[in-house]
Design a protein around this motif. Structure first.
Motif, PDB file in Angstrom:
ATOM      1  N   SER A  15      66.085  26.777   6.010  1.00 20.90           N
ATOM      2  CA  SER A  15      65.336  25.748   6.158  1.00 20.90           C
ATOM      3  C   SER A  15      65.998  24.423   6.289  1.00 20.90           C
ATOM      4  O   SER A  15      67.068  24.252   6.049  1.00 20.90           O
ATOM      5  CB  SER A  15      64.286  25.804   4.797  1.00 20.90           C
ATOM      6  N   ILE A  16      65.287  23.303   6.947  1.00 16.41           N
ATOM      7  CA  ILE A  16      65.941  22.089   6.843  1.00 16.41           C
ATOM      8  C   ILE A  16      66.028  21.434   5.576  1.00 16.41           C
ATOM      9  O   ILE A  16      64.672  21.132   5.037  1.00 16.41           O
ATOM     10  CB  ILE A  16      65.308  21.076   8.073  1.00 16.41           C
ATOM     11  N   SER A  17      66.874  20.766   5.160  1.00 13.89           N
ATOM     12  CA  SER A  17      66.758  20.198   3.703  1.00 13.89           C
ATOM     13  C   SER A  17      67.168  18.480   4.077  1.00 13.89           C
ATOM     14  O   SER A  17      67.873  18.133   5.108  1.00 13.89           O
ATOM     15  CB  SER A  17      68.018  20.498   2.774  1.00 13.89           C
ATOM     16  N   GLU A  18      66.275  17.754   3.504  1.00 18.32           N
ATOM     17  CA  GLU A  18      66.368  16.405   3.478  1.00 18.32           C
ATOM     18  C   GLU A  18      66.612  15.774   2.200  1.00 18.32           C
ATOM     19  O   GLU A  18      65.948  16.072   1.358  1.00 18.32           O
ATOM     20  CB  GLU A  18      65.037  15.880   4.352  1.00 18.32           C
ATOM     21  N   THR A  19      67.272  14.552   2.018  1.00 16.70           N
ATOM     22  CA  THR A  19      67.395  14.016   0.644  1.00 16.70           C
ATOM     23  C   THR A  19      67.059  12.631   0.837  1.00 16.70           C
ATOM     24  O   THR A  19      67.503  11.921   2.011  1.00 16.70           O
ATOM     25  CB  THR A  19      68.897  14.273   0.173  1.00 16.70           C
ATOM     26  N   ASP A  20      66.498  11.973  -0.051  1.00 18.56           N
ATOM     27  CA  ASP A  20      66.085  10.677   0.044  1.00 18.56           C
ATOM     28  C   ASP A  20      67.095   9.977  -1.008  1.00 18.56           C
ATOM     29  O   ASP A  20      66.888   9.961  -2.172  1.00 18.56           O
ATOM     30  CB  ASP A  20      64.886  10.356  -0.474  1.00 18.56           C
ATOM     31  N   LEU A  21      68.066   9.284  -0.575  1.00 21.89           N
ATOM     32  CA  LEU A  21      69.135   8.512  -1.483  1.00 21.89           C
ATOM     33  C   LEU A  21      68.542   7.337  -1.953  1.00 21.89           C
ATOM     34  O   LEU A  21      69.177   6.495  -3.016  1.00 21.89           O
ATOM     35  CB  LEU A  21      70.408   8.149  -0.509  1.00 21.89           C
ATOM     36  N   LYS A  22      67.235   6.824  -1.635  1.00 22.05           N
ATOM     37  CA  LYS A  22      66.612   5.764  -2.229  1.00 22.05           C
ATOM     38  C   LYS A  22      67.693   4.431  -1.923  1.00 22.05           C
ATOM     39  O   LYS A  22      67.992   4.108  -1.023  1.00 22.05           O
ATOM     40  CB  LYS A  22      66.264   5.640  -3.372  1.00 22.05           C
ATOM     41  N   ASP A  23      68.090   3.892  -3.358  1.00 18.25           N
ATOM     42  CA  ASP A  23      69.048   2.751  -3.160  1.00 18.25           C
ATOM     43  C   ASP A  23      70.571   3.171  -3.099  1.00 18.25           C
ATOM     44  O   ASP A  23      71.460   2.262  -3.143  1.00 18.25           O
ATOM     45  CB  ASP A  23      68.634   1.705  -4.486  1.00 18.25           C
ATOM     46  N   GLY A  24      71.043   4.617  -3.185  1.00 21.06           N
ATOM     47  CA  GLY A  24      72.273   4.939  -3.132  1.00 21.06           C
ATOM     48  C   GLY A  24      72.735   5.670  -4.103  1.00 21.06           C
ATOM     49  O   GLY A  24      71.748   6.546  -4.858  1.00 21.06           O
ATOM     50  N   ALA A  25      73.769   6.250  -4.145  1.00 19.02           N
ATOM     51  CA  ALA A  25      74.330   7.333  -5.046  1.00 19.02           C
ATOM     52  C   ALA A  25      75.979   7.258  -5.157  1.00 19.02           C
ATOM     53  O   ALA A  25      76.353   6.285  -4.521  1.00 19.02           O
ATOM     54  CB  ALA A  25      74.090   8.632  -4.389  1.00 19.02           C
ATOM     55  N   SER A  26      76.570   7.789  -6.289  1.00 23.26           N
ATOM     56  CA  SER A  26      77.995   7.812  -6.430  1.00 23.26           C
ATOM     57  C   SER A  26      78.324   8.979  -7.128  1.00 23.26           C
ATOM     58  O   SER A  26      77.502   9.713  -7.536  1.00 23.26           O
ATOM     59  CB  SER A  26      78.198   6.708  -7.367  1.00 23.26           C
ATOM     60  N   GLY A  27      79.612   9.205  -6.823  1.00 23.21           N
ATOM     61  CA  GLY A  27      80.323  10.394  -7.566  1.00 23.21           C
ATOM     62  C   GLY A  27      79.489  11.715  -7.349  1.00 23.21           C
ATOM     63  O   GLY A  27      79.458  11.802  -6.007  1.00 23.21           O
ATOM     64  N   LEU A  28      79.269  12.425  -8.173  1.00 15.90           N
ATOM     65  CA  LEU A  28      78.820  13.725  -7.837  1.00 15.90           C
ATOM     66  C   LEU A  28      77.548  13.714  -7.196  1.00 15.90           C
ATOM     67  O   LEU A  28      77.125  14.501  -6.335  1.00 15.90           O
ATOM     68  CB  LEU A  28      78.388  14.427  -9.300  1.00 15.90           C
ATOM     69  N   GLY A  29      76.461  12.761  -7.390  1.00 10.55           N
ATOM     70  CA  GLY A  29      75.264  12.472  -6.683  1.00 10.55           C
ATOM     71  C   GLY A  29      75.667  12.498  -5.208  1.00 10.55           C
ATOM     72  O   GLY A  29      74.865  12.610  -4.477  1.00 10.55           O
ATOM     73  N   ALA A  30      76.617  11.575  -4.932  1.00 11.46           N
ATOM     74  CA  ALA A  30      76.783  11.492  -3.593  1.00 11.46           C
ATOM     75  C   ALA A  30      77.480  12.576  -2.958  1.00 11.46           C
ATOM     76  O   ALA A  30      77.216  13.070  -1.743  1.00 11.46           O
ATOM     77  CB  ALA A  30      77.937  10.319  -3.247  1.00 11.46           C
TER      78      ALA A  30
END
Length: 186
Positions: A15-30
């Motif tokens: 399946s196609i996966s989509e992520t919403d980073l909203k205002d951003g991410a850092s480290g492991l989240g990125a």
């Protein structure tokens, strides 16, 4: 690690996966966001691959996946500088598909995907994965080895306590030489 396996599962799912980073991410989240097929963010969002300032090496795709998704010069600059990358640069690099100001954008993209031929979509995703999988598997193997070695320095513990007196490369070399001579003596 479990994080690396999760990222691999996300990226290889049919399946196609989509992520919403909203205002951003850092480290492991990125890093985890790299496993998604499509990434969206709000204008002004920033991503920081700031692992090094935390005394760790990217461990679950930060090197391998990032290098497969954007030009390697971008990946290297972003990883080694640790600086936050602005949404405009992330979009220009192709890492973020689109910046949105309303949730309608995500719905529009999902509706567009829903109208595609499932077989054509799956085969396209598989075809893309085949072009990067050998290099990605190799990169993830090295990434695992290097991140484990970095953890051995204990620098991550110092970063958690806001200490910045990280182990020097020379001190690490001396530790490694000591371990090597002990192993040869046994």
């Amino acid at each position: 690690t479990l994080d690396r396996e999760l990222l691999h599962c996300i990226s290889c799912a049919l399946s196609i996966s989509e992520t919403d980073l909203k205002d951003g991410a850092s480290g492991l989240g990125a890093e985890l966001a790299l496993g998604a097929d499509l990434r969206l963010a709000r204008p002004g969002a920033k991503i920081a691959f700031n692992h090094l300032s935390r005394g760790i090496t990217p461990a679950c795709g930060g090197v391998g996946f990032l290098g497969a998704l954007v030009p390697k010069s971008f990946a290297k600059n972003w990883l080694l500088s640790g600086r936050a990358i602005a949404s405009e640069a992330l979009t220009a690099s192709g890492l973020i598909l689109e910046l949105y100001t309303s949730t309608d954008t995500a719905s529009e993209i999902l509706n567009s995907i829903a109208t595609q031929s499932p077989v054509a979509r799956i085969q396209t995703k598989r075809s893309f994965l085949e072009t990067i999988m050998a290099d990605l598997d190799r990169a993830l193997s090295f990434e695992s080895q290097f991140s484990t070695a970095t953890l051995a320095t204990g620098d991550w513990k110092k970063a958690m306590n806001d200490e910045k007196n990280f182990m020097s490369a020379m001190a690490m070399a001396q530790v490694l030489k000591g371990e090597s001579s002990e192993a040869q003596a046994n």
